[in-house]
Write a protein that holds these residues in place. Structure first.
Motif, PDB file in Angstrom:
ATOM      1  N   LEU A 370       0.857  -1.173   0.000  1.00  0.00           N
ATOM      2  CA  LEU A 370       0.000   0.000   0.000  1.00  0.00           C
ATOM      3  C   LEU A 370       0.900   1.232   0.000  1.00  0.00           C
ATOM      4  CD1 LEU A 370      -2.714   1.532   0.416  1.00  0.00           C
ATOM      5  CD2 LEU A 370      -2.352   1.213   2.885  1.00  0.00           C
ATOM      6  N   ILE A 371       0.661   2.151  -0.934  1.00  0.00           N
ATOM      7  CA  ILE A 371       1.500   3.346  -1.058  1.00  0.00           C
ATOM      8  C   ILE A 371       0.646   4.577  -0.786  1.00  0.00           C
ATOM      9  CG2 ILE A 371       2.967   4.715  -2.577  1.00  0.00           C
ATOM     10  CD1 ILE A 371       3.584   2.187  -4.135  1.00  0.00           C
ATOM     11  N   LEU A 372       1.060   5.334   0.206  1.00  0.00           N
ATOM     12  CA  LEU A 372       0.407   6.600   0.547  1.00  0.00           C
ATOM     13  C   LEU A 372       1.402   7.726   0.288  1.00  0.00           C
ATOM     14  CD1 LEU A 372      -1.094   5.544   4.018  1.00  0.00           C
ATOM     15  CD2 LEU A 372      -2.080   5.197   1.757  1.00  0.00           C
ATOM     16  N   LYS A 373       0.994   8.695  -0.506  1.00  0.00           N
ATOM     17  CA  LYS A 373       1.875   9.825  -0.818  1.00  0.00           C
ATOM     18  C   LYS A 373       1.168  11.133  -0.487  1.00  0.00           C
ATOM     19  CE  LYS A 373       4.656  10.031  -4.236  1.00  0.00           C
ATOM     20  NZ  LYS A 373       5.256  10.147  -5.585  1.00  0.00           N
ATOM     21  N   PHE A 374       1.894  11.994   0.205  1.00  0.00           N
ATOM     22  CA  PHE A 374       1.394  13.325   0.546  1.00  0.00           C
ATOM     23  C   PHE A 374       2.421  14.332   0.020  1.00  0.00           C
ATOM     24  CE2 PHE A 374      -0.111  10.296   3.631  1.00  0.00           C
ATOM     25  CZ  PHE A 374      -1.462  10.587   3.767  1.00  0.00           C
ATOM     26  N   GLU A 375       2.023  15.094  -0.988  1.00  0.00           N
ATOM     27  CA  GLU A 375       2.931  16.056  -1.608  1.00  0.00           C
ATOM     28  C   GLU A 375       2.381  17.467  -1.410  1.00  0.00           C
ATOM     29  OE1 GLU A 375       4.461  14.074  -5.587  1.00  0.00           O
ATOM     30  OE2 GLU A 375       2.314  13.671  -5.283  1.00  0.00           O
ATOM     31  N   ASN A 376       3.268  18.380  -1.074  1.00  0.00           N
ATOM     32  CA  ASN A 376       2.856  19.781  -0.958  1.00  0.00           C
ATOM     33  C   ASN A 376       4.012  20.701  -1.324  1.00  0.00           C
ATOM     34  OD1 ASN A 376       3.701  18.884   1.992  1.00  0.00           O
ATOM     35  ND2 ASN A 376       4.058  21.096   1.879  1.00  0.00           N
ATOM     36  N   TYR A 377       3.651  21.837  -1.865  1.00  0.00           N
ATOM     37  CA  TYR A 377       4.631  22.837  -2.277  1.00  0.00           C
ATOM     38  C   TYR A 377       5.097  23.630  -1.064  1.00  0.00           C
ATOM     39  CZ  TYR A 377       6.742  26.667  -4.914  1.00  0.00           C
ATOM     40  OH  TYR A 377       7.620  27.584  -5.421  1.00  0.00           O
ATOM     41  N   TYR A 378       6.392  23.979  -1.019  1.00  0.00           N
ATOM     42  CA  TYR A 378       6.927  24.767   0.092  1.00  0.00           C
ATOM     43  C   TYR A 378       7.932  25.783  -0.442  1.00  0.00           C
ATOM     44  CZ  TYR A 378      11.329  22.134  -0.091  1.00  0.00           C
ATOM     45  OH  TYR A 378      12.523  21.590  -0.499  1.00  0.00           O
ATOM     46  N   GLU A 379       8.131  26.841   0.342  1.00  0.00           N
ATOM     47  CA  GLU A 379       9.070  27.892  -0.046  1.00  0.00           C
ATOM     48  C   GLU A 379      10.159  28.123   0.984  1.00  0.00           C
ATOM     49  OE1 GLU A 379       6.670  31.330  -0.850  1.00  0.00           O
ATOM     50  OE2 GLU A 379       6.338  30.757  -2.946  1.00  0.00           O
ATOM     51  N   GLU A 380       9.930  27.729   2.238  1.00  0.00           N
ATOM     52  CA  GLU A 380      10.920  27.974   3.288  1.00  0.00           C
ATOM     53  C   GLU A 380      12.106  27.027   3.127  1.00  0.00           C
ATOM     54  OE1 GLU A 380       9.451  27.051   7.153  1.00  0.00           O
ATOM     55  OE2 GLU A 380       8.282  25.349   6.452  1.00  0.00           O
ATOM     56  N   ASN A 381      13.236  27.371   3.746  1.00  0.00           N
ATOM     57  CA  ASN A 381      14.430  26.537   3.699  1.00  0.00           C
ATOM     58  C   ASN A 381      14.329  25.434   4.741  1.00  0.00           C
ATOM     59  OD1 ASN A 381      15.680  28.087   1.674  1.00  0.00           O
ATOM     60  ND2 ASN A 381      16.432  29.558   3.188  1.00  0.00           N
ATOM     61  N   LEU A 382      14.381  24.195   4.291  1.00  0.00           N
ATOM     62  CA  LEU A 382      14.313  23.050   5.190  1.00  0.00           C
ATOM     63  C   LEU A 382      15.722  22.597   5.532  1.00  0.00           C
ATOM     64  CD1 LEU A 382      11.444  20.982   3.530  1.00  0.00           C
ATOM     65  CD2 LEU A 382      11.291  22.695   5.339  1.00  0.00           C
ATOM     66  N   LYS A 383      15.938  22.265   6.795  1.00  0.00           N
ATOM     67  CA  LYS A 383      17.257  21.850   7.267  1.00  0.00           C
ATOM     68  C   LYS A 383      17.220  20.392   7.688  1.00  0.00           C
ATOM     69  CE  LYS A 383      18.604  26.445   8.946  1.00  0.00           C
ATOM     70  NZ  LYS A 383      19.071  27.218  10.113  1.00  0.00           N
ATOM     71  N   TYR A 384      18.307  19.697   7.352  1.00  0.00           N
ATOM     72  CA  TYR A 384      18.424  18.292   7.730  1.00  0.00           C
ATOM     73  C   TYR A 384      19.678  18.106   8.564  1.00  0.00           C
ATOM     74  CZ  TYR A 384      14.797  16.851   4.433  1.00  0.00           C
ATOM     75  OH  TYR A 384      13.615  16.687   3.782  1.00  0.00           O
ATOM     76  N   SER A 385      19.625  17.097   9.437  1.00  0.00           N
ATOM     77  CA  SER A 385      20.790  16.730  10.231  1.00  0.00           C
ATOM     78  C   SER A 385      20.762  15.228  10.432  1.00  0.00           C
ATOM     79  CB  SER A 385      20.780  17.433  11.604  1.00  0.00           C
ATOM     80  OG  SER A 385      21.897  17.048  12.366  1.00  0.00           O
ATOM     81  N   ASP A 386      21.762  14.528   9.833  1.00  0.00           N
ATOM     82  CA  ASP A 386      21.818  13.062   9.897  1.00  0.00           C
ATOM     83  C   ASP A 386      20.508  12.430   9.427  1.00  0.00           C
ATOM     84  OD1 ASP A 386      24.333  13.341  10.827  1.00  0.00           O
ATOM     85  OD2 ASP A 386      23.984  12.558  12.834  1.00  0.00           O
ATOM     86  N   GLY A 387      19.951  12.976   8.351  1.00  0.00           N
ATOM     87  CA  GLY A 387      18.728  12.412   7.805  1.00  0.00           C
ATOM     88  C   GLY A 387      17.457  12.820   8.502  1.00  0.00           C
ATOM     89  N   GLN A 388      17.570  13.617   9.553  1.00  0.00           N
ATOM     90  CA  GLN A 388      16.399  14.046  10.309  1.00  0.00           C
ATOM     91  C   GLN A 388      16.056  15.484   9.949  1.00  0.00           C
ATOM     92  OE1 GLN A 388      14.611  12.092  12.387  1.00  0.00           O
ATOM     93  NE2 GLN A 388      15.967  10.353  12.058  1.00  0.00           N
ATOM     94  N   LEU A 389      14.754  15.717   9.729  1.00  0.00           N
ATOM     95  CA  LEU A 389      14.285  17.062   9.428  1.00  0.00           C
ATOM     96  C   LEU A 389      14.289  17.895  10.691  1.00  0.00           C
ATOM     97  CD1 LEU A 389      13.092  18.795   7.108  1.00  0.00           C
ATOM     98  CD2 LEU A 389      10.825  18.092   7.908  1.00  0.00           C
ATOM     99  N   ILE A 390      14.904  19.082  10.634  1.00  0.00           N
ATOM    100  CA  ILE A 390      15.004  19.953  11.799  1.00  0.00           C
ATOM    101  C   ILE A 390      13.953  21.042  11.687  1.00  0.00           C
ATOM    102  CG2 ILE A 390      16.492  21.545  13.078  1.00  0.00           C
ATOM    103  CD1 ILE A 390      18.879  20.049  12.038  1.00  0.00           C
ATOM    104  N   THR A 391      13.189  21.236  12.738  1.00  0.00           N
ATOM    105  CA  THR A 391      12.144  22.242  12.735  1.00  0.00           C
ATOM    106  C   THR A 391      12.729  23.645  12.834  1.00  0.00           C
ATOM    107  OG1 THR A 391      10.175  23.045  13.890  1.00  0.00           O
ATOM    108  CG2 THR A 391      11.896  22.086  15.233  1.00  0.00           C
ATOM    109  N   THR A 392      11.994  24.607  12.289  1.00  0.00           N
ATOM    110  CA  THR A 392      12.395  26.010  12.402  1.00  0.00           C
ATOM    111  C   THR A 392      11.610  26.720  13.489  1.00  0.00           C
ATOM    112  OG1 THR A 392      10.779  26.568  10.677  1.00  0.00           O
ATOM    113  CG2 THR A 392      13.032  26.150   9.965  1.00  0.00           C
TER     114      THR A 392
END
Length: 435
Positions: A370-392
């Motif tokens: 079963l494949i669930l995909k959620f796609e959305n457009y974004y403009e802010e800069n996303l930061k990653y650290s060791d594969g983890q998304l870091i919140t702003t």
């Protein structure tokens, strides 16, 4: 017999032990800077720690304690500067690192003095013992501590937990070093070798106690996170129940108004009235539960989010076969779709241009997945650290439980969650095996 005299631990040995003890936390945690900058910081840290401890080796007794405090502050600074952690967590890690360094330096020197009872070995042999023993102790402590650290680098140590750990560290340090301050106490050793044994044993016990404290703090953190995730799950289910009732009422109202419009069309047919009725019918259509996926729970969640998106100028499109979700629990469907869409909507609300507020949902099947995909457009800069998304967000301790809730739910079905960002599109993909 073993000679009662035992030389003081060389200050360079203590500096090396403190530097290695900081590595217990710097190596596994996400870094604040690139690998090269981190390596440069740690090289500078080694030089600073070595010079500082060597220069303060012969200070007066009343300056000795401030020097030890300064050494701890330097260790905390190294950890904080190298790792993406809060200052309170760095202080807690530095406290444990200092206790570990005291034990490493003590046990290494104790073994050397035991093997060479009267004459110490040459500088090269001392260095060999130093490296061998310290590395062995470092590896054991690393394996124990690494299991307790959070992937997100956040301990969220409370004030009560921090000061209880600080009290333990101070007590261990005081008892292990009381013989160096004075021998006129019931707990002091009278011979240097005896003093060394007391210090090593007390430091070993202190490490065990601080490790137990760290384990307890980690268990409390996991318990708090689990409670928060459960609250998110429950809230999504409550929202689903409320939305289901609201949508049913709206659908009843929709059908009533639809009949009224048909009646008015028969009664009168002026152009202005007809145009008004057409416009009124178009406005009402947005409240009809148009999402017919084949799964009533998914229909309710999608309809609720669609209504919210319509109100705030967000385009939400969906291609979903809801029958594929028949094996999933109601609360699990609410958790996955509710949290994923809430996160996407929150991101879209930050975009000023409403034409760019886009969300797309897909529910499909590929082979036995079963494949669930959620796609959305974004403009802010996303930061990653060791594969983890870091919140702003500023309140980082209150962020991320939506995604954690999704992962927690997906894990129940032996599924996997992946995140991809490309060309300003955020793609949350979920794969769940279908039995």
């Amino acid at each position: 017999m073993i000679d009662n005299f035992m030389p003081d631990i060389p200050r360079i040995n203590t500096a090396i032990a403190e530097w290695l003890a900081c590595m217990l936390f710097i190596i596994p945690l996400a870094k604040r800077f690139s690998k090269y900058k981190t390596a440069a910081i740690m090289a500078a840290a080694f030089v600073i720690q070595s010079v500082f401890l060597t220069a303060t080796g012969n200070v007066k007794l009343y300056f000795w304690m401030p020097c030890m405090v300064m050494a701890v502050i330097l260790m905390i600074g190294y950890i904080y500067l190298c790792c993406e952690v809060k200052l309170t967590d760095a202080a807690y890690f530095g406290m444990i690192a200092f206790a570990a360094a005291e034990f490493m330096a003590s046990v290494e020197w104790q073994i050397v003095c035991f093997i060479y009872k009267t004459d110490l070995p040459g500088i090269y042999m001392q260095a060999l013992y130093l490296v061998g023993i310290d590395v062995c102790v470092e590896m054991i402590l690393y394996m124990l501590i690494h299991k307790q650290l959070s992937e997100e680098n956040v301990m969220n140590i409370s004030v009560k937990e921090y000061f209880s750990g600080l009290l333990i560290a101070i007590a261990v340090f005081a008892v292990s070093n009381v013989s160096f301050l004075t021998s006129n106490t019931p707990f002091s050793g009278h011979f240097s070798y005896e003093v060394g044994i007391i210090r090593t044993m007390v430091d070993a016990g202190g490490i065990a106690i601080l490790y137990a404290h760290l384990t307890q703090c980690c268990e409390m953190r996991v318990r708090r996170e689990l409670d928060a995730v459960q609250n998110v799950l429950q809230n999504q289910y409550i929202q689903y129940k409320q939305s289901k009732e609201s949508i049913e009422l709206i659908n009843y109202k929709y059908h009533d108004l639809k009949h009224q419009i048909e009646f008015l069309r028969r009664e009168s047919d002026p152009k202005k009235r007809n145009a008004f009725l057409n416009r009124m019918e178009d406005e009402i259509k947005q409240y009809e539960a148009q999402n017919k996926t084949g799964n009533s729970v998914l229909d309710t969640v999608l309809t609720t989010k669609s209504m919210y998106c319509t109100k705030h100028g967000i385009t939400l499109t969906c291609v979903a076969d809801g029958t594929l979700l028949s094996f999933m629990d109601v609360m699990d469907i609410c958790s996955i779709f509710g949290n994923a869409l809430d996160n996407a909507i929150e991101c879209e609300m930050k975009i000023t241009d409403k034409e760019k507020r886009l969300i797309h949902v897909t529910v499909t099947k590929q082979k036995n997945f079963l494949i669930l995909k959620f796609e959305n457009y974004y403009e802010e800069n996303l930061k990653y650290s060791d594969g983890q998304l870091i919140t702003t967000k500023k309140e980082k301790q209150y962020h991320g439980y939506g995604l954690k809730s999704i992962k927690y739910t997906v894990n129940k079905y032996n599924g996997a969650v992946s995140i991809d960002t490309k060309d300003n599109w955020f793609d949350l993909k979920i794969l769940i095996p279908i039995k």
